[in-house]
Design an enzyme around this catalytic site. Structure first.
Site, PDB file in Angstrom:
ATOM      1  N   CYS A 164       0.815  -1.195   0.000  1.00 37.23           N
ATOM      2  CA  CYS A 164       0.000   0.000   0.000  1.00 37.23           C
ATOM      3  C   CYS A 164       0.852   1.250   0.000  1.00 37.23           C
ATOM      4  O   CYS A 164       2.073   1.203   0.007  1.00 37.23           O
ATOM      5  CB  CYS A 164      -0.908   0.018   1.241  1.00 37.23           C
ATOM      6  SG  CYS A 164      -1.833  -1.508   1.489  1.00 37.23           S
ATOM      7  N   ARG A 189      -4.735   1.169  -1.161  1.00 36.60           N
ATOM      8  CA  ARG A 189      -4.552  -0.269  -0.995  1.00 36.60           C
ATOM      9  C   ARG A 189      -4.330  -1.010  -2.303  1.00 36.60           C
ATOM     10  O   ARG A 189      -5.055  -0.803  -3.280  1.00 36.60           O
ATOM     11  CB  ARG A 189      -5.776  -0.885  -0.300  1.00 36.60           C
ATOM     12  CG  ARG A 189      -5.552  -2.365   0.054  1.00 36.60           C
ATOM     13  CD  ARG A 189      -6.780  -3.046   0.591  1.00 36.60           C
ATOM     14  NE  ARG A 189      -6.461  -4.406   1.033  1.00 36.60           N
ATOM     15  CZ  ARG A 189      -7.334  -5.406   1.123  1.00 36.60           C
ATOM     16  NH1 ARG A 189      -8.599  -5.179   0.826  1.00 36.60           N
ATOM     17  NH2 ARG A 189      -6.954  -6.605   1.523  1.00 36.60           N
ATOM     18  N   ALA A 218      -4.646  -4.783  -3.064  1.00 36.30           N
ATOM     19  CA  ALA A 218      -5.201  -5.953  -2.385  1.00 36.30           C
ATOM     20  C   ALA A 218      -4.443  -7.214  -2.798  1.00 36.30           C
ATOM     21  O   ALA A 218      -4.446  -7.595  -3.974  1.00 36.30           O
ATOM     22  CB  ALA A 218      -6.688  -6.097  -2.707  1.00 36.30           C
ATOM     23  N   ASN A 266       1.777  -0.480   5.432  1.00 37.78           N
ATOM     24  CA  ASN A 266       2.261  -0.822   4.094  1.00 37.78           C
ATOM     25  C   ASN A 266       3.176  -2.026   4.227  1.00 37.78           C
ATOM     26  O   ASN A 266       4.193  -1.954   4.933  1.00 37.78           O
ATOM     27  CB  ASN A 266       3.022   0.374   3.499  1.00 37.78           C
ATOM     28  CG  ASN A 266       3.803   0.004   2.254  1.00 37.78           C
ATOM     29  OD1 ASN A 266       3.415  -0.863   1.497  1.00 37.78           O
ATOM     30  ND2 ASN A 266       4.923   0.686   2.047  1.00 37.78           N
ATOM     31  N   GLU A 311       3.756  -6.592   4.223  1.00 37.64           N
ATOM     32  CA  GLU A 311       3.218  -7.925   4.510  1.00 37.64           C
ATOM     33  C   GLU A 311       3.894  -8.459   5.769  1.00 37.64           C
ATOM     34  O   GLU A 311       5.110  -8.364   5.916  1.00 37.64           O
ATOM     35  CB  GLU A 311       3.512  -8.900   3.355  1.00 37.64           C
ATOM     36  CG  GLU A 311       2.980  -8.491   1.998  1.00 37.64           C
ATOM     37  CD  GLU A 311       1.470  -8.602   1.870  1.00 37.64           C
ATOM     38  OE1 GLU A 311       0.830  -9.153   2.805  1.00 37.64           O
ATOM     39  OE2 GLU A 311       0.929  -8.150   0.845  1.00 37.64           O
ATOM     40  N   ASP A 321      -3.359  -9.546   7.585  1.00 43.29           N
ATOM     41  CA  ASP A 321      -2.254  -9.352   8.519  1.00 43.29           C
ATOM     42  C   ASP A 321      -2.276  -7.992   9.198  1.00 43.29           C
ATOM     43  O   ASP A 321      -1.671  -7.815  10.255  1.00 43.29           O
ATOM     44  CB  ASP A 321      -0.916  -9.571   7.818  1.00 43.29           C
ATOM     45  CG  ASP A 321      -0.751  -8.723   6.563  1.00 43.29           C
ATOM     46  OD1 ASP A 321      -1.736  -8.145   6.097  1.00 43.29           O
ATOM     47  OD2 ASP A 321       0.379  -8.662   6.040  1.00 43.29           O
ATOM     48  N   GLY A 346      15.524 -11.548  -6.376  1.00 40.53           N
ATOM     49  CA  GLY A 346      16.715 -12.097  -5.733  1.00 40.53           C
ATOM     50  C   GLY A 346      17.554 -11.095  -4.977  1.00 40.53           C
ATOM     51  O   GLY A 346      18.690 -11.414  -4.593  1.00 40.53           O
TER      52      GLY A 346
END
Length: 640
Positions: free
Chosen positions: A2, A53, A55, A77, A79, A102, A366
């Site tokens: 976000c 957001r 989603a 903002n 995860e 979360d 990576g």
């Protein structure tokens, strides 16, 4: 993923925060969150929070700002990958959840653990949480610095945002150059937190939290990777097995999504490793690669295609021409906010746009593997120099101090900076400086702006060998500056510019903490890099990839700067504004040298070009579309 922003008038008699103000700031971040928008403004006009957001998890719920049971208000903002386990722990303490996302975990963790909640979160995050009962704003940035958090406090008002452009949308904030940070930018290709290239605007360092209340703003570290300087010398088989388990767990956690997840695939070791581990956990693997027209030396698409065929992925490609690159410059600096002088920003923007167009809004990358496992050829080169350096160090001090005098000024560069510091005392970290060496910065900057930005390493531990000191100093530089403020910010900016979330499995905090203190011999032996990682993945990595010489993800800036992009740089340097900062006649000479083929200067000219375009857009206020059109008008026939 976000975009967040907010205002807290902590020191003003009249708040003055309005819905219109918060909306204006919030909408500058629309690209970070096209799937929803939310806002909270307190009735007395002292607090306002905005959110856009994207989603990814729990698509139907998770709207923000999100409120706690006691009126706490959160914008977040990122995860939180350990949120299922953390949720179960909180439920045992009596927490009652309304959603499956979360975000809500942070609210309940704060309710039960207060400021210590930041230590429980595993993931990438930047958030701000308003606590009305304490009249206080808590904010934090994740340990490795995957997500950005910018802030300023002026005239009794605290403002924060995911990007600087949201702060500049506030009527109280103006864009001015922070000249104290210019030399550091040229050395590092970015600015070191808490500085930015904007005067009075800060960025929160990685692993740092802060709070604003009636007394103002204070910050503190909650995670410090470099604090302990010792190696954990374990047998290689044991270390390899642990690395494999941690990396598999990290990949699995980063597949958490209710939308498709793909991989940024170069065909090199790191991105191929992600595909190999993901294949065991996902039925579908979209992969995305980027190449360059007329620049085969930078194009890895052939190797990426081979890997895609080997693992049967759904492969996508995009090609960037010199004209495409030139056209993208103005947009590039718009999304950067402040210059990130890494040429990879250009192809990243194009490949992330391809992913979004293909319906894949989450990508694994990576980033971090080379820094963590010592994957750069430069590391090999520096290690080979140690024997020669030991001979120089054995000379009397008077002889060592004469060493720089024997190197002509015209030949002084990165190698000179590193060697001269090594023979005189403590060797510089292996990637410092990334950009212009000290001798060149002092030559092209106006004298009042040159201020050697020494990288302050931690105190060496008792009994540390020179090799151990160099190893820890290098890792400290990589993880405190180069990785969080350059490499991770480039992937954040250009994934989010295209409404794509990027995740980096090699930077799971548990994996980083473990590998960071493995001895150098587990990472680099002779000419072999990433030793422990190669052992850990030997059963899933194709020999073709394992044995291939590292190419590195880059862009053909030398080729571009000999064409129309060089014309653009000459135009920008000829403007009077640039004379405030640079000795432009010297820079124009460097451009001429590069374009004539007498001397390759692309790696030095690229950060100058980035700064000049940024200054035109963000400081002078030029319209980026009009600027892009003027740049394209400088194209020659061979630039297209």
């Amino acid at each position: 993923m976000c975009g967040i922003t907010g205002v807290y008038a902590y020191g003003r008699a009249a708040g003055g925060v309005t819905p219109g103000m918060v909306k204006t700031m919030r909408e500058t971040l629309a690209h970070r969150g096209p799937d929803g928008a939310g806002m909270y403004v307190r009735e007395d006009g002292r607090v306002g929070l905005g959110h856009r957001r994207l989603a990814i998890v729990d698509l139907e719920h998770g709207a923000q700002p999100m409120f706690g049971e006691l009126g706490e208000c959160l914008v977040f903002n990122g995860e939180i990958y350990n949120y299922p386990a953390l949720r179960r722990r909180l439920e045992l303490l009596g927490a009652r959840f309304r959603t499956a996302c979360d975000t809500e975990v942070i609210l309940h963790a704060y309710r039960h653990y207060g400021d210590e909640c930041v230590k429980l979160l595993t993931g990438m995050f930047a958030f701000a949480l308003w606590d009305p009962n304490r009249e206080r704003m808590l904010f934090a940035r994740d340990p490795l610095g995957e997500k950005p958090f910018y802030w300023t406090s002026q005239n009794g008002t605290f403002l924060f945002a995911s990007e600087v452009k949201a702060l500049l949308a506030h009527p109280q904030i103006t864009a001015e150059v922070n000249t104290d940070a210019l030399d550091g930018y040229l050395a590092n290709l970015t600015t070191r937190s808490p500085r930015t290239l904007y005067r009075n605007i800060n960025k929160l360092p990685p692993g740092t939290a802060g709070a604003c209340d009636a007394h103002g703003v204070r910050t503190w570290r909650f995670w410090d990777l470099a604090g302990e300087r010792d190696f954990h010398d374990l047998p290689l088989p044991e270390a390899s097995a642990r690395v494999r388990r941690l990396l598999e767990q990290s990949v699995q956690e980063r597949l958490m999504s209710d939308v498709p997840v793909g991989v940024l695939l170069s065909g090199g070791f790191d991105s191929t490793a992600l595909v190999a581990l993901m294949r065991e956990q996902a039925s579908r693997i979209p992969t995305f690669s980027v190449g360059f027209a007329d620049a085969p030396g930078c194009d890895e698409r052939q190797e990426a295609r081979w890997v895609a065929r080997h693992f049967a992925t759904e492969h996508h490609e995009v090609t960037v021409s010199p004209r495409d690159a030139l056209r993208s410059l103005a947009s590039m600096v718009h999304f950067q906010d402040e210059p990130l002088a890494d040429p990879v920003c250009v192809p990243l923007g194009f490949v992330c746009a391809e992913a979004r167009k293909s319906g894949v809004p989450v990508l694994l990358g990576g980033e971090g593997a080379d820094e963590l496992f010592w994957g750069y050829p430069h590391y090999v080169k520096m290690m080979q120099w140690q024997r020669k350096l030991s001979v120089l160090r054995s000379l009397p001090a008077s002889a060592r101090n004469l060493f720089p005098a024997f190197v002509p000024r015209s030949r002084r560069g990165w190698t000179f900076d590193s060697l001269s510091n090594a023979v005189r005392g403590r060797q510089l970290p292996m990637h410092y400086p990334l950009g212009l060496p000290a001798s060149l910065r002092s030559a092209v900057l106006n004298p009042r702006l040159y201020d050697e930005p020494w990288i302050s390493p931690a105190m060496a531990a008792d009994g540390e060998t020179r090799m151990q000191t160099l190893a820890f100093d290098t890792q400290h530089y990589e993880f405190s500056l180069r990785l969080p403020e350059l490499l991770l910010m480039r992937i954040d900016r250009f994934s989010m510019a295209n409404s794509v979330e990027a995740r980096v499995p090699f930077l799971d905090p548990g994996l980083v903490e473990y590998v960071y203190r493995l001895p150098v011999a587990h990472k680099l032996v002779g000419g072999m890099t990433k030793v422990v990682l190669r052992h850990a993945l030997s059963d899933v990595m194709p020999d073709r990839v394992s044995m291939r010489k590292k190419q590195g993800f880059g862009a053909p800036i030398g080729h571009w700067l000999r064409g129309a992009m060089g014309n653009v740089l000459v135009d920008l340097l000829s403007a009077p504004e640039m004379r405030r900062y640079f000795r432009t006649e010297k820079l124009l000479g460097m451009v001429a040298d590069h374009r004539s083929g007498r001397r390759g200067r692309a790696q030095f000219l690229w950060p100058i070009l980035n700064f000049a375009v940024w200054h035109r857009v963000w400081i002078e206020g030029a319209c980026r579309d009009e600027l892009a059109d003027r740049m394209l008008s400088r194209c020659t026939v061979d630039a297209g």
